[in-house]
Motif scaffolding. Structure first.
Motif, PDB file in Angstrom:
ATOM      1  N   ARG A  32       0.951  -1.206  -0.051  1.00 31.64           N
ATOM      2  CA  ARG A  32      -0.256  -0.055  -0.102  1.00 31.64           C
ATOM      3  C   ARG A  32       0.857   1.245  -0.149  1.00 31.64           C
ATOM      4  O   ARG A  32       0.452   2.322  -0.653  1.00 31.64           O
ATOM      5  N   LEU A  33       2.080   1.104   0.811  1.00 28.63           N
ATOM      6  CA  LEU A  33       2.707   2.421   0.858  1.00 28.63           C
ATOM      7  C   LEU A  33       3.502   2.699  -0.610  1.00 28.63           C
ATOM      8  O   LEU A  33       3.674   3.771  -1.053  1.00 28.63           O
ATOM      9  N   ASP A  34       3.959   1.533  -1.058  1.00 29.00           N
ATOM     10  CA  ASP A  34       4.465   1.663  -2.377  1.00 29.00           C
ATOM     11  C   ASP A  34       3.576   2.248  -3.449  1.00 29.00           C
ATOM     12  O   ASP A  34       3.968   3.140  -4.231  1.00 29.00           O
ATOM     13  N   ALA A  35       2.332   1.902  -3.464  1.00 33.80           N
ATOM     14  CA  ALA A  35       1.394   2.438  -4.567  1.00 33.80           C
ATOM     15  C   ALA A  35       1.098   3.807  -4.228  1.00 33.80           C
ATOM     16  O   ALA A  35       0.950   4.443  -5.002  1.00 33.80           O
ATOM     17  N   MET A  37       3.115   5.905  -2.796  1.00 35.23           N
ATOM     18  CA  MET A  37       4.370   6.758  -3.121  1.00 35.23           C
ATOM     19  C   MET A  37       4.198   6.830  -4.718  1.00 35.23           C
ATOM     20  O   MET A  37       4.601   7.878  -5.252  1.00 35.23           O
ATOM     21  N   ASN A  38       4.102   5.798  -5.441  1.00 34.77           N
ATOM     22  CA  ASN A  38       4.002   6.051  -6.908  1.00 34.77           C
ATOM     23  C   ASN A  38       2.974   6.883  -7.277  1.00 34.77           C
ATOM     24  O   ASN A  38       3.074   7.882  -8.310  1.00 34.77           O
ATOM     25  N   ARG A  39       1.718   7.040  -6.540  1.00 29.26           N
ATOM     26  CA  ARG A  39       0.687   7.845  -7.057  1.00 29.26           C
ATOM     27  C   ARG A  39       1.087   9.134  -6.822  1.00 29.26           C
ATOM     28  O   ARG A  39       0.659  10.042  -7.507  1.00 29.26           O
ATOM     29  N   TYR A  40       1.599   9.458  -5.698  1.00 29.50           N
ATOM     30  CA  TYR A  40       2.116  10.869  -5.244  1.00 29.50           C
ATOM     31  C   TYR A  40       3.138  11.436  -6.276  1.00 29.50           C
ATOM     32  O   TYR A  40       2.887  12.685  -6.686  1.00 29.50           O
ATOM     33  N   ARG A  41       3.935  10.503  -7.003  1.00 30.73           N
ATOM     34  CA  ARG A  41       4.757  11.112  -8.036  1.00 30.73           C
ATOM     35  C   ARG A  41       4.070  11.416  -9.409  1.00 30.73           C
ATOM     36  O   ARG A  41       4.667  11.675 -10.333  1.00 30.73           O
ATOM     37  N   SER A  42       2.806  11.082  -9.437  1.00 28.43           N
ATOM     38  CA  SER A  42       1.873  11.107 -10.737  1.00 28.43           C
ATOM     39  C   SER A  42       1.876  12.619 -11.078  1.00 28.43           C
ATOM     40  O   SER A  42       1.422  13.315 -10.490  1.00 28.43           O
ATOM     41  N   ALA A  43       2.071  12.679 -12.408  1.00 28.10           N
ATOM     42  CA  ALA A  43       2.202  14.292 -12.943  1.00 28.10           C
ATOM     43  C   ALA A  43       0.806  14.868 -12.971  1.00 28.10           C
ATOM     44  O   ALA A  43       0.638  16.025 -12.830  1.00 28.10           O
ATOM     45  N   ASP A  44      -0.002  13.888 -12.989  1.00 25.12           N
ATOM     46  CA  ASP A  44      -1.619  14.594 -13.337  1.00 25.12           C
ATOM     47  C   ASP A  44      -2.514  14.485 -12.025  1.00 25.12           C
ATOM     48  O   ASP A  44      -3.456  14.723 -11.884  1.00 25.12           O
ATOM     49  N   LEU A  45      -1.686  14.575 -10.854  1.00 23.68           N
ATOM     50  CA  LEU A  45      -2.427  14.364  -9.725  1.00 23.68           C
ATOM     51  C   LEU A  45      -2.793  15.870  -9.146  1.00 23.68           C
ATOM     52  O   LEU A  45      -1.715  16.734  -9.094  1.00 23.68           O
ATOM     53  N   PRO A  46      -4.084  16.428  -8.955  1.00 24.20           N
ATOM     54  CA  PRO A  46      -4.420  17.619  -8.629  1.00 24.20           C
ATOM     55  C   PRO A  46      -3.517  17.890  -7.167  1.00 24.20           C
ATOM     56  O   PRO A  46      -3.233  17.004  -6.262  1.00 24.20           O
ATOM     57  N   PRO A  47      -3.375  19.410  -6.783  1.00 30.82           N
ATOM     58  CA  PRO A  47      -2.717  19.510  -5.912  1.00 30.82           C
ATOM     59  C   PRO A  47      -3.333  19.429  -4.378  1.00 30.82           C
ATOM     60  O   PRO A  47      -2.514  18.928  -3.673  1.00 30.82           O
ATOM     61  N   GLY A  48      -4.648  19.545  -4.399  1.00 36.70           N
ATOM     62  CA  GLY A  48      -5.394  19.205  -3.149  1.00 36.70           C
ATOM     63  C   GLY A  48      -5.178  17.685  -2.985  1.00 36.70           C
ATOM     64  O   GLY A  48      -5.203  17.200  -1.765  1.00 36.70           O
ATOM     65  N   GLU A  49      -5.351  16.778  -3.836  1.00 34.49           N
ATOM     66  CA  GLU A  49      -5.406  15.403  -3.679  1.00 34.49           C
ATOM     67  C   GLU A  49      -3.889  14.947  -3.249  1.00 34.49           C
ATOM     68  O   GLU A  49      -3.769  14.085  -2.440  1.00 34.49           O
ATOM     69  N   ARG A  50      -2.848  15.644  -4.016  1.00 36.22           N
ATOM     70  CA  ARG A  50      -1.539  15.400  -3.524  1.00 36.22           C
ATOM     71  C   ARG A  50      -1.104  15.501  -1.882  1.00 36.22           C
ATOM     72  O   ARG A  50      -0.512  14.971  -1.090  1.00 36.22           O
ATOM     73  N   ASP A  51      -1.798  16.703  -1.483  1.00 37.95           N
ATOM     74  CA  ASP A  51      -1.568  16.946   0.055  1.00 37.95           C
ATOM     75  C   ASP A  51      -2.167  16.031   0.914  1.00 37.95           C
ATOM     76  O   ASP A  51      -1.814  15.328   1.930  1.00 37.95           O
ATOM     77  N   ARG A  52      -3.572  15.473   0.363  1.00 32.12           N
ATOM     78  CA  ARG A  52      -4.216  14.370   1.112  1.00 32.12           C
ATOM     79  C   ARG A  52      -3.509  13.093   1.191  1.00 32.12           C
ATOM     80  O   ARG A  52      -3.436  12.404   2.198  1.00 32.12           O
ATOM     81  N   LEU A  53      -2.915  12.700  -0.031  1.00 29.63           N
ATOM     82  CA  LEU A  53      -2.010  11.407  -0.308  1.00 29.63           C
ATOM     83  C   LEU A  53      -0.937  11.550   0.677  1.00 29.63           C
ATOM     84  O   LEU A  53      -0.481  10.648   1.305  1.00 29.63           O
ATOM     85  N   TRP A  54      -0.180  12.700   0.747  1.00 34.71           N
ATOM     86  CA  TRP A  54       0.900  13.061   1.589  1.00 34.71           C
ATOM     87  C   TRP A  54       0.594  12.579   3.137  1.00 34.71           C
ATOM     88  O   TRP A  54       1.530  11.993   3.903  1.00 34.71           O
ATOM     89  N   LEU A  55      -0.414  13.118   3.586  1.00 32.02           N
ATOM     90  CA  LEU A  55      -0.882  12.675   4.973  1.00 32.02           C
ATOM     91  C   LEU A  55      -1.205  11.410   5.130  1.00 32.02           C
ATOM     92  O   LEU A  55      -0.935  10.738   6.294  1.00 32.02           O
ATOM     93  N   ASP A  56      -1.859  10.755   4.031  1.00 31.66           N
ATOM     94  CA  ASP A  56      -2.118   9.143   4.121  1.00 31.66           C
ATOM     95  C   ASP A  56      -0.765   8.361   4.388  1.00 31.66           C
ATOM     96  O   ASP A  56      -0.796   7.587   5.162  1.00 31.66           O
ATOM     97  N   ILE A  57       0.163   8.744   3.629  1.00 29.49           N
ATOM     98  CA  ILE A  57       1.367   8.332   3.704  1.00 29.49           C
ATOM     99  C   ILE A  57       1.992   8.437   4.963  1.00 29.49           C
ATOM    100  O   ILE A  57       2.612   7.412   5.651  1.00 29.49           O
ATOM    101  N   VAL A  58       2.064   9.388   5.496  1.00 35.08           N
ATOM    102  CA  VAL A  58       2.661   9.879   6.762  1.00 35.08           C
ATOM    103  C   VAL A  58       2.007   9.004   7.761  1.00 35.08           C
ATOM    104  O   VAL A  58       2.716   8.436   8.813  1.00 35.08           O
ATOM    105  N   GLN A  59       0.746   8.977   7.660  1.00 35.07           N
ATOM    106  CA  GLN A  59      -0.033   8.425   9.063  1.00 35.07           C
ATOM    107  C   GLN A  59       0.406   6.856   9.053  1.00 35.07           C
ATOM    108  O   GLN A  59       0.543   6.334  10.129  1.00 35.07           O
ATOM    109  N   LEU A  60       0.316   6.488   7.762  1.00 34.13           N
ATOM    110  CA  LEU A  60       0.730   4.912   7.674  1.00 34.13           C
ATOM    111  C   LEU A  60       2.280   4.719   7.956  1.00 34.13           C
ATOM    112  O   LEU A  60       2.504   3.538   8.654  1.00 34.13           O
TER     113      LEU A  60
END
Length: 229
Positions: A32-35, A37-60
């Motif tokens: 899950r962490l690997d997926a 982190m790969n998603r975070y690096r996606s070029a088409d990720l909206p800024p707001g979703e990137r921030d939420r994804l970063w928080l999810d990574i940190v929590q896990l």
């Protein structure tokens, strides 16, 4: 002569003690962490979703690592001939990740933030490889399927009440990590939810109260895992 440890990454659930074993729980978290982190690096990720994804990574990352340090590494130090050296190296990796993510959290506007995040991802991936290739196989060697499932349940209970943010000053080993870390989890989980008034804030208060009350449950889970080991 002792046979070399077999990495858990290429083994199926039956070989690792079943879906509820600690080895499968660990591997699912790592995947899950690997997926993420790969998603975070996606070029088409909206800024707001990137921030939420970063928080999810940190929590896990931090709940997962805290449960490892509380439940798994004490067991591994008992059953692996080189358990002290192995766990010390991984604890140093955890500390480096802790310090780096704490720096990222303190500096939201620093131009080096994106570079630091990629550095954190590299450290996390290195930690995953070390655990799956060198540490976790020793648990497979030492314990039967039933014990691996019991250890998995204890690890899950600790993870559910663990800190979800970086705390570089918290010790990496029990009992110091539990004594200082579990109370901090209440504040972490409060920060993870929406601040202010209304239903979200009330839910946050309940989560915080529950996290503090769970300190006793964590201690019981750790003692139980050690006895069963």
């Amino acid at each position: 002569m002792t046979a070399p440890a077999v990495p858990i990454s290429g083994q199926d659930a039956d070989a690792l003690g079943g879906d509820d074993s600690i080895l499968m729980r660990q591997r699912r978290d790592h995947a899950r962490l690997d997926a993420m982190m790969n998603r975070y690096r996606s070029a088409d990720l909206p800024p707001g979703e990137r921030d939420r994804l970063w928080l999810d990574i940190v929590q896990l990352v931090f709940s997962h690592a805290f449960a490892e340090e509380t439940v798994l590494w004490p067991l591994l130090r008992r059953v692996a001939p080189d358990g002290e050296a192995l766990t010390r190296r991984v604890e140093e990796e955890h500390q480096a990740i802790n310090e780096l993510i704490a720096r990222i959290e303190r500096s939201p506007d620093d131009p080096r933030r994106a570079e630091w995040i990629q550095e954190a991802f590299a450290l996390i991936r290195e930690d995953i490889r070390d655990e799956e290739d060198e540490l976790l196989p020793h648990l497979r060697t030492a314990f039967d399927d039933r014990k691996l499932r019991r250890i998995g349940a204890a690890w899950e209970a600790v993870r559910a009440t663990a800190p979800t943010r970086p705390h570089p000053g918290v010790p990496r080993r029990p009992p110091g990590n539990a004594l200082r870390g579990v109370p901090l989890s209440a504040f972490d989980r409060l920060r993870d939810l929406t601040p202010g008034s209304g239903p979200a804030a009330r839910r946050a208060s309940l989560v915080a109260a529950g996290a503090v009350a769970a300190a006793g449950a964590v201690a019981l889970a750790v003692r139980s895992a050690r006895r069963r080991g």
